[in-house]
Enzyme design. Structure first.
Site, PDB file in Angstrom:
ATOM      1  N   TYR A 209       0.876  -1.172   0.000  1.00  0.00           N
ATOM      2  CA  TYR A 209       0.000   0.000   0.000  1.00  0.00           C
ATOM      3  C   TYR A 209       0.915   1.224   0.000  1.00  0.00           C
ATOM      4  CZ  TYR A 209      -4.029  -2.931   1.319  1.00  0.00           C
ATOM      5  OH  TYR A 209      -5.033  -3.868   1.334  1.00  0.00           O
ATOM      6  N   TYR A 394      -7.271  -4.995  10.069  1.00  0.00           N
ATOM      7  CA  TYR A 394      -7.048  -5.553   8.729  1.00  0.00           C
ATOM      8  C   TYR A 394      -7.325  -7.056   8.728  1.00  0.00           C
ATOM      9  CZ  TYR A 394      -4.981  -5.946   4.068  1.00  0.00           C
ATOM     10  OH  TYR A 394      -4.794  -6.164   2.720  1.00  0.00           O
TER      11      TYR A 394
HETATM   12  C1  PHB Z   1      -7.257  -6.891  -4.505  1.00  0.00           C
HETATM   13  O1  PHB Z   1      -8.093  -6.763  -5.421  1.00  0.00           O
HETATM   14  O2  PHB Z   1      -6.401  -7.781  -4.540  1.00  0.00           O
HETATM   15  C2  PHB Z   1      -7.287  -5.975  -3.345  1.00  0.00           C
HETATM   16  C3  PHB Z   1      -8.150  -4.886  -3.336  1.00  0.00           C
HETATM   17  C4  PHB Z   1      -8.162  -4.034  -2.263  1.00  0.00           C
HETATM   18  C5  PHB Z   1      -7.308  -4.258  -1.193  1.00  0.00           C
HETATM   19  C6  PHB Z   1      -6.453  -5.348  -1.201  1.00  0.00           C
HETATM   20  C7  PHB Z   1      -6.447  -6.209  -2.280  1.00  0.00           C
HETATM   21  O3  PHB Z   1      -7.285  -3.408  -0.137  1.00  0.00           O
END
Ligand code: PHB
Ligand code: APR
Length: 400
Positions: A209, A394
């Site tokens: 991120y 999370y």
């Molecule tokens: C994903 O599509 O892999 C994805 C989308 C949003 C997130 C994490 C992963 O926060």
């Protein structure tokens, strides 16, 4: 024959929507011996191809396994012990097991969850009707609510004891709650995501991120050979304005590091779409004999990866409540359904909003705002407590 497209006119629980919420609820009810019917407006191919997020909390994988949908998940899901935050051209890893009571997440696309649940449903029942579009729910405040729907070009009615509205953000079930009795809380964001799928191996072991002066970026994955990548873009962006090279260059610029050598692996892009970011919660989640679950009741921006997990949490609570009613006649857990779910929903709304506003750059953002974001990210990197708060949210709070 189970799972065939015959259109029944009566059932115990009528489920509108064959997304993850509706399909999982059907499985849980089936296992509890409660008869139900799923009405899905789209065809099977459409539902199985829709691209959505792909992070499963431990509670979610536990529920999927317990209802028999864990076989391919256990084989193909990628278990992750953490995520990486990038900001100020530096990287900081959060190690989930040591920041929580040993919790992890699994990367397994929502599309795959849906495929697994549909296969189970068609093999073992209960009935799942594709291209069965609900038009309205009537009699929510009676003991026989009805779903009015169209199937095979004919108008039909399904009489139920309870109706589960699992029909997503644009569904009709919510409208069964009179306007005077419902309230929707919303937040829109001044940016969207450009999401792509790439035939390229992920460049990193875990999700990244990234906060950057150029905007947010997210590096995720689907399989060891397929990457899923996102870029913050202005609302109203046309994906055609983003040729493949521009996307790769921007991803590389937003995730660049001064502190370690790092290179983004590139490959052909196979899908490209712009997704708006929104938060919304409708209260209450139950009115009379209509119960809302998943996106029908609430949506979150995808930054916290909570959408699918919230839908799973809702239907788990709902299946338990309906089972109690079916076995004992007690409506106590059903009466508590809305309040029970909303506590978790608002926590996830807060977390998703926090992740979104901490990591994105708003069009009118001042330097002061940016310094606050960087200070918050530094706090997460430097304090066990701040990191544990993120990790707990999370990886997901326990379902009970
Ligand atoms: C994903 O599509 O892999 C994805 C989308 C949003 C997130 C994490 C992963 O926060
Ligand atoms: N009649 C029948 N089906 C309908 C109707 C209708 N009137 N309206 C919508 N549907 C169907 C949609 O076609 C869709 O398949 O309801 C389903 C809702 O599924 P989702 O939108 O996937 O919602 P949900 O099952 O709650 O799952 C939540 O989806 O949007 C993501 O991020 C979100 O991951 C989260 C998950």
């Amino acid at each position: 024959m189970p799972g065939t497209a015959t259109a029944p006119d009566e059932t115990t629980v009528g489920i509108i929507g064959g997304g993850p919420a509706g399909l999982l609820l059907a499985r849980l009810l089936h296992r509890a011996g409660i008869d139900c019917v799923v009405l899905e407006g789209r065809d099977r191919a459409y539902v199985e191809q829709r691209q959505r997020a792909g992070i499963l909390e431990q509670g979610t994988t536990d529920v999927l396994r317990a209802c028999g949908a864990g076989e391919r998940l256990d084989r193909e899901g990628l278990v992750h012990d953490g995520i990486e935050l990038r900001y100020d051209r530096r990287a900081h890893r959060l190690d989930f097991p040591s920041l929580t009571d040993g919790r992890r997440v699994t990367v397994y696309a929502q599309t795959e969850v849906v495929k697994d649940l549909i296969a189970l449903q068609l093999a073992a029942g209960p009935p799942l009707l594709f291209e069965a579009r609900a038009q309205a729910v009537t009699g929510a405040d009676t003991d026989r609510p009805r779903i009015h729907y169209t199937h095979d070009g004919r108008e039909r009615t399904l009489a139920c004891r309870y109706v589960a509205g699992c029909d997503g953000f644009h569904g009709v079930a919510r409208q069964a709650i009179p306007q005077s009795a419902r309230r929707t809380y919303t937040r829109t964001y001044p940016y969207s995501w450009l999401g792509v799928l790439a035939d390229a191996p992920p460049s990193q072991d875990e999700l990244v991120y990234a906060h950057s002066p150029r905007g947010f970026a997210l590096l995720s994955m689907r399989t060891p050979a397929v990457s899923r990548l996102y870029l913050q873009v202005p609302n109203g962006t046309d994906p055609d304005d983003w040729p493949d090279d521009r996307i790769w260059d921007e991803l590389a610029a937003r995730t660049a590091l001064d502190t370690a050598p790092w290179k983004l692996a590139r490959g052909p892009l196979t899908a490209k779409a712009v997704l708006p970011l929104r938060s919304a919660v409708t209260e209450p989640m139950r009115w009379g004999r209509v119960l809302l679950a998943g996106d029908a009741a609430h949506i979150v921006p995808p930054t916290g990866a909570k959408g699918l997990n919230l839908a799973v949490a809702d239907v788990t609570v709902l299946a338990r409540a309906l089972t109690q009613w079916h076995r004992t006649g007690s409506t106590k857990p059903l009466d508590a359904y809305s309040a029970t779910c909303l506590r978790r929903v608002w926590r996830a709304e807060h977390f998703s909003h926090f992740m979104t506003t901490t990591l994105h750059t708003a069009p009118d953002q001042s330097d002061f705002d940016t310094r606050l974001q960087l200070s918050q990210l530094d706090r997460i990197a430097g304090s066990w407590h701040a990191a544990a708060e993120l990790a707990e949210n999370y990886t997901g709070l326990p379902l009970s």
